[in-house]
Write a protein that holds these residues in place. Structure first.
Motif, mmCIF file in Angstrom:
data_model
loop_
_atom_site.group_PDB
_atom_site.id
_atom_site.type_symbol
_atom_site.label_atom_id
_atom_site.label_comp_id
_atom_site.label_asym_id
_atom_site.label_seq_id
_atom_site.Cartn_x
_atom_site.Cartn_y
_atom_site.Cartn_z
ATOM 1 N N GLY A 56 0.789 -1.233 0.000
ATOM 2 C CA GLY A 56 0.000 0.000 0.000
ATOM 3 C C GLY A 56 0.811 1.268 0.000
ATOM 4 N N THR A 57 2.109 1.159 0.265
ATOM 5 C CA THR A 57 2.963 2.358 0.318
ATOM 6 C C THR A 57 4.017 2.371 -0.786
ATOM 7 N N LYS A 58 3.735 1.692 -1.876
ATOM 8 C CA LYS A 58 4.680 1.666 -2.996
ATOM 9 C C LYS A 58 4.920 3.066 -3.570
ATOM 10 N N VAL A 59 3.905 3.908 -3.512
ATOM 11 C CA VAL A 59 4.052 5.271 -4.027
ATOM 12 C C VAL A 59 5.098 6.036 -3.227
ATOM 13 N N ILE A 60 5.025 5.909 -1.901
ATOM 14 C CA ILE A 60 6.000 6.590 -1.037
ATOM 15 C C ILE A 60 7.396 6.036 -1.286
ATOM 16 N N THR A 61 7.486 4.724 -1.401
ATOM 17 C CA THR A 61 8.783 4.088 -1.653
ATOM 18 C C THR A 61 9.388 4.573 -2.966
ATOM 19 N N ALA A 62 8.558 4.701 -3.982
ATOM 20 C CA ALA A 62 9.035 5.158 -5.291
ATOM 21 C C ALA A 62 9.556 6.590 -5.247
ATOM 22 N N LEU A 63 9.026 7.388 -4.323
ATOM 23 C CA LEU A 63 9.441 8.786 -4.216
ATOM 24 C C LEU A 63 10.736 8.967 -3.434
ATOM 25 N N LEU A 64 11.226 7.889 -2.807
ATOM 26 C CA LEU A 64 12.454 8.002 -2.015
ATOM 27 C C LEU A 64 13.661 8.344 -2.883
ATOM 28 N N GLU A 65 13.724 7.742 -4.068
ATOM 29 C CA GLU A 65 14.885 7.987 -4.932
ATOM 30 C C GLU A 65 14.970 9.437 -5.390
ATOM 31 N N PRO A 66 13.898 10.031 -5.944
ATOM 32 C CA PRO A 66 14.003 11.457 -6.294
ATOM 33 C C PRO A 66 14.207 12.348 -5.077
ATOM 34 N N ALA A 67 13.735 11.910 -3.905
ATOM 35 C CA ALA A 67 13.943 12.698 -2.686
ATOM 36 C C ALA A 67 15.428 12.764 -2.341
ATOM 37 N N ILE A 68 16.126 11.629 -2.515
ATOM 38 C CA ILE A 68 17.569 11.602 -2.266
ATOM 39 C C ILE A 68 18.302 12.480 -3.272
ATOM 40 N N VAL A 69 17.880 12.395 -4.532
ATOM 41 C CA VAL A 69 18.512 13.207 -5.584
ATOM 42 C C VAL A 69 18.327 14.691 -5.298
ATOM 43 N N ALA A 70 17.191 15.054 -4.700
ATOM 44 C CA ALA A 70 16.908 16.460 -4.381
ATOM 45 C C ALA A 70 17.919 17.032 -3.401
ATOM 46 N N LEU A 71 18.586 16.153 -2.629
ATOM 47 C CA LEU A 71 19.612 16.634 -1.698
ATOM 48 C C LEU A 71 20.813 17.221 -2.430
ATOM 49 N N ALA A 72 20.914 16.966 -3.740
ATOM 50 C CA ALA A 72 22.020 17.520 -4.528
ATOM 51 C C ALA A 72 21.854 19.015 -4.771
ATOM 52 N N VAL A 73 20.648 19.554 -4.579
ATOM 53 C CA VAL A 73 20.415 20.974 -4.833
ATOM 54 C C VAL A 73 21.257 21.863 -3.914
ATOM 55 N N PRO A 74 21.217 21.687 -2.576
ATOM 56 C CA PRO A 74 22.087 22.506 -1.726
ATOM 57 C C PRO A 74 23.560 22.240 -1.985
ATOM 58 N N LEU A 75 23.882 21.001 -2.391
ATOM 59 C CA LEU A 75 25.269 20.679 -2.722
ATOM 60 C C LEU A 75 25.736 21.535 -3.894
ATOM 61 N N TYR A 76 24.917 21.651 -4.922
ATOM 62 C CA TYR A 76 25.256 22.452 -6.100
ATOM 63 C C TYR A 76 25.416 23.932 -5.733
ATOM 64 N N LEU A 77 24.558 24.422 -4.856
ATOM 65 C CA LEU A 77 24.604 25.829 -4.464
ATOM 66 C C LEU A 77 25.875 26.162 -3.679
ATOM 67 N N GLN A 78 26.441 25.147 -3.012
ATOM 68 C CA GLN A 78 27.656 25.356 -2.210
ATOM 69 C C GLN A 78 28.884 24.745 -2.875
ATOM 70 N N LEU A 79 28.801 24.500 -4.187
ATOM 71 C CA LEU A 79 29.833 23.741 -4.891
ATOM 72 C C LEU A 79 31.216 24.369 -4.781
ATOM 73 N N LYS A 80 31.305 25.699 -4.882
ATOM 74 C CA LYS A 80 32.608 26.377 -4.837
ATOM 75 C C LYS A 80 33.283 26.168 -3.488
ATOM 76 N N VAL A 81 32.515 26.284 -2.414
ATOM 77 C CA VAL A 81 33.067 26.102 -1.067
ATOM 78 C C VAL A 81 33.472 24.645 -0.861
ATOM 79 N N ILE A 82 32.648 23.725 -1.354
ATOM 80 C CA ILE A 82 32.945 22.297 -1.200
ATOM 81 C C ILE A 82 34.234 21.928 -1.923
ATOM 82 N N LYS A 83 34.436 22.464 -3.122
ATOM 83 C CA LYS A 83 35.672 22.185 -3.871
ATOM 84 C C LYS A 83 36.901 22.623 -3.080
ATOM 85 N N ALA A 84 36.800 23.754 -2.412
ATOM 86 C CA ALA A 84 37.930 24.266 -1.636
ATOM 87 C C ALA A 84 38.245 23.383 -0.435
ATOM 88 N N ARG A 85 37.247 22.634 0.058
ATOM 89 C CA ARG A 85 37.435 21.804 1.259
ATOM 90 C C ARG A 85 37.426 20.312 0.920
#
Length: 226
Positions: A56-85
């Motif tokens: 009954g929760t296959k829909v929620i399970t299917a959304l987990l993968e794009p949810a993880i990918v969405a974590l890349a957004v703040p990573l991209y915004l801080q990319l210059k600082v991350i490269k330096a460290r």
């Protein structure tokens, strides 16, 4: 019948748990933790098979993968600082993976754990799919690994930030790397609510730890059992 109400019930319990946490933000009232215990209680009280809930929760399970990918957004915004460290992040993640391996195979046996149980705990600090594959390669118990991954994430999301504050860790980048190394996506989602920079560093740390764990742990395990 439960199959049709599983998703609405899950969402309802989660949003109620978030409401409770907004009223009383205690670490033990973490929304994920409260939701899990609430759902377990419902399944036990009404004798609902877990297979029905899972279906009954296959829909929620299917959304987990794009949810993880969405974590890349703040990573991209801080990319210059991350490269330096980046070299410091890589070193921190490598130490994290080695400590996890050492604790699983050298500390846990002191408390009576056998090799299979230790192998099941080795990858608990990386995201679930990779941790399960690591456990399988190390001949561990995959279901136990999955449970411990969730437990590690909840602990990190619940008490990770208060613990780091207690230890006088104030640097946003250091906080992010620590949470990402120890508590994967659940911890990262929590730290992202507090600070975008910490969230970005946590995102890159969880990715690097997952890659290093998948590469290094099987090799260390083969060396251990020889």
């Amino acid at each position: 019948m439960f199959v049709y109400i599983a998703t609405p019930l899950t969402l309802l319990l989660f949003f109620l748990a978030k409401k409770l946490y907004s009223i009383s933000p205690h670490p033990l009232l973490n929304p994920v933790l409260i939701s899990i215990f609430s759902l377990i209680s419902v399944l036990l009280v009404f004798a609902v098979p877990y297979q029905d809930y899972q279906q009954g929760t296959k829909v929620i399970t299917a959304l987990l993968e794009p949810a993880i990918v969405a974590l890349a957004v703040p990573l991209y915004l801080q990319l210059k600082v991350i490269k330096a460290r980046l070299k410091y992040i890589l070193l921190s993640c490598l130490v994290s993976v080695l400590v996890a391996f050492f604790c699983a195979f050298y500390v846990m046996p002191l408390f009576g754990a056998d090799l299979i149980t230790a192998a099941s705990f080795a990858g608990q600090s990386v995201t679930t799919p990779i941790a399960m594959e690591i456990s399988k390669n190390l001949q561990g118990i995959v279901s136990l690994t999955a449970a411990m991954v969730i437990f590690a994430g909840i602990i990190g999301a619940s008490i990770g930030l208060p613990f780091l504050k207690l230890c006088k860790v104030k640097n946003a980048q250091a906080i992010g790397v620590a949470i990402g190394c120890a508590s994967h996506a659940l911890g990262t989602a929590k730290v992202l609510e507090e600070n975008e920079e910490s969230g970005a560093f946590s995102s890159i740390a969880l990715i690097i730890c997952a890659i290093l764990s998948a590469l290094i742990m099987p090799m260390l395990y083969q060396w251990l059992i020889q």
